[in-house]
Design a protein around this motif. Structure first.
Motif, short mmCIF file in Angstrom:
data_model
loop_
_atom_site.label_atom_id
_atom_site.label_comp_id
_atom_site.label_asym_id
_atom_site.label_seq_id
_atom_site.Cartn_x
_atom_site.Cartn_y
_atom_site.Cartn_z
N ALA A 165 -1.63 10.09 -12.27
CA ALA A 165 -0.28 10.52 -11.35
C ALA A 165 0.06 9.37 -10.45
O ALA A 165 -0.84 8.74 -9.99
CB ALA A 165 -0.54 11.94 -10.75
N ARG A 166 1.28 9.09 -10.05
CA ARG A 166 1.86 8.21 -9.25
C ARG A 166 1.84 8.92 -7.93
O ARG A 166 2.50 10.03 -7.89
CB ARG A 166 2.85 7.28 -9.40
N VAL A 167 0.94 8.57 -6.79
CA VAL A 167 1.37 9.14 -5.36
C VAL A 167 2.16 8.22 -4.36
O VAL A 167 1.80 7.13 -4.29
CB VAL A 167 -0.11 9.18 -4.82
N LYS A 168 3.25 8.65 -4.00
CA LYS A 168 3.85 8.29 -2.89
C LYS A 168 3.83 8.97 -1.52
O LYS A 168 3.36 10.17 -1.61
CB LYS A 168 5.43 8.32 -3.28
N PHE A 169 4.35 8.44 -0.53
CA PHE A 169 3.99 8.91 0.71
C PHE A 169 5.31 9.30 1.59
O PHE A 169 6.29 8.89 1.55
CB PHE A 169 3.24 7.88 1.61
N LYS A 170 5.14 10.81 1.71
CA LYS A 170 6.48 11.30 2.21
C LYS A 170 7.13 10.65 3.19
O LYS A 170 6.56 10.25 4.13
CB LYS A 170 6.15 12.94 2.97
N ASP A 171 8.41 10.46 3.09
CA ASP A 171 9.28 9.82 3.85
C ASP A 171 8.97 8.28 4.05
O ASP A 171 9.31 7.69 5.31
CB ASP A 171 9.48 10.44 5.52
N TYR A 172 7.92 7.63 3.54
CA TYR A 172 7.68 6.43 3.55
C TYR A 172 7.00 6.11 4.89
O TYR A 172 6.98 5.19 5.74
CB TYR A 172 8.68 5.42 3.28
N ALA A 173 6.31 7.29 5.43
CA ALA A 173 5.74 7.42 6.82
C ALA A 173 4.32 6.55 7.17
O ALA A 173 4.04 6.37 8.07
CB ALA A 173 5.67 8.79 7.29
N GLY A 203 0.73 -1.28 0.19
CA GLY A 203 0.33 -0.02 -0.02
C GLY A 203 0.81 1.18 -0.14
O GLY A 203 0.48 2.34 0.47
N CYS A 204 2.08 1.06 -0.55
CA CYS A 204 3.16 2.32 -0.40
C CYS A 204 3.04 3.29 -1.70
O CYS A 204 3.74 4.32 -1.54
CB CYS A 204 4.46 1.52 -0.36
N TRP A 205 2.07 3.11 -2.36
CA TRP A 205 1.76 4.16 -3.69
C TRP A 205 0.43 3.73 -3.95
O TRP A 205 -0.43 2.88 -3.80
CB TRP A 205 2.97 3.95 -4.66
N MET A 206 -0.10 4.90 -4.74
CA MET A 206 -1.35 4.71 -5.47
C MET A 206 -1.03 5.41 -6.86
O MET A 206 -0.42 6.22 -7.08
CB MET A 206 -2.40 5.81 -4.82
N ILE A 207 -1.94 4.95 -7.76
CA ILE A 207 -2.07 5.60 -9.19
C ILE A 207 -3.48 6.23 -9.07
O ILE A 207 -4.61 5.69 -8.68
CB ILE A 207 -2.20 4.68 -10.04
N VAL A 208 -3.79 7.55 -9.50
CA VAL A 208 -4.82 8.25 -9.32
C VAL A 208 -4.95 8.81 -10.63
O VAL A 208 -4.19 9.15 -11.57
CB VAL A 208 -4.87 9.46 -8.28
#
Length: 169
Positions: free
Chosen positions: A98-106, A85-90
């Motif tokens: 767009a590929r969404v990643k999460f800041k600092d893998y937090a 669940g470490c990225w999403m495609i929106v």
């Protein structure tokens, strides 16, 4: 002198009581966030001043390679990393994603939110994704070995680094 000690003790306990009440107020506001219509991931954000998908797409069209812009937008989730669940495609509309990643893998998102709308807050940017990273994401998405092997050139992509996400309950 005896009265001075008594006053000092009263002042001490009244300050301690105020601190305790302030902590209770913080707990109430956090529980109010949890009882809202959204589940929050990462930094606490609100559902105010949110761009709709069409306006988000317009912001991306104005960006050049490595430009960034801070914004908050409501988007539909097309895919989620099935490993963690470490990225999403929106969906950005007009066949753009767009590929969404999460800041600092937090934080990570639930793996079963495909098709749902989320509010993302963070930095939108355009970058060029190298072949090895593209293959890694294709593997995370469960693509076949043939599909992964067919990835041979870097790709200009719309990306987003989210510091907070709201998912409707």
């Amino acid at each position: 002198m005896k009265y001075a000690y008594i006053l000092l003790l009263i002042a001490f306990f009244s300050c301690k009581n105020e601190t305790s009440q302030a902590q209770n107020t913080d707990e109430v506001s956090e529980s109010e966030v949890e009882s809202s219509k959204y589940k929050s991931f990462g930094a606490l954000i609100t559902d105010e001043n949110v761009l709709e998908t069409e306006k988000l797409a317009a912001n991306y069209s104005d960006l050049k390679l490595n430009d960034t812009i801070n914004l908050k937008a409501k988007v539909k989730v097309l895919d989620v990393c099935q490993a963690k669940g470490c990225w999403m495609i929106v969906d950005l509309g007009n066949d753009e994603t767009a590929r969404v990643k999460f800041k600092d893998y937090a934080f990570f998102m639930p793996k079963d939110i495909k098709g749902q709308e989320v509010i993302i807050n963070g930095k939108a940017f355009v970058n060029e994704m190298p072949v090895d990273e593209l293959k890694h994401y294709a593997e995370d998405a469960g693509k076949s070995e043939e599909e992964i092997a067919a990835i041979t050139t870097p790709e200009r992509t719309f990306s987003f680094e989210a510091d907070g996400v709201l998912l409707e309950k």
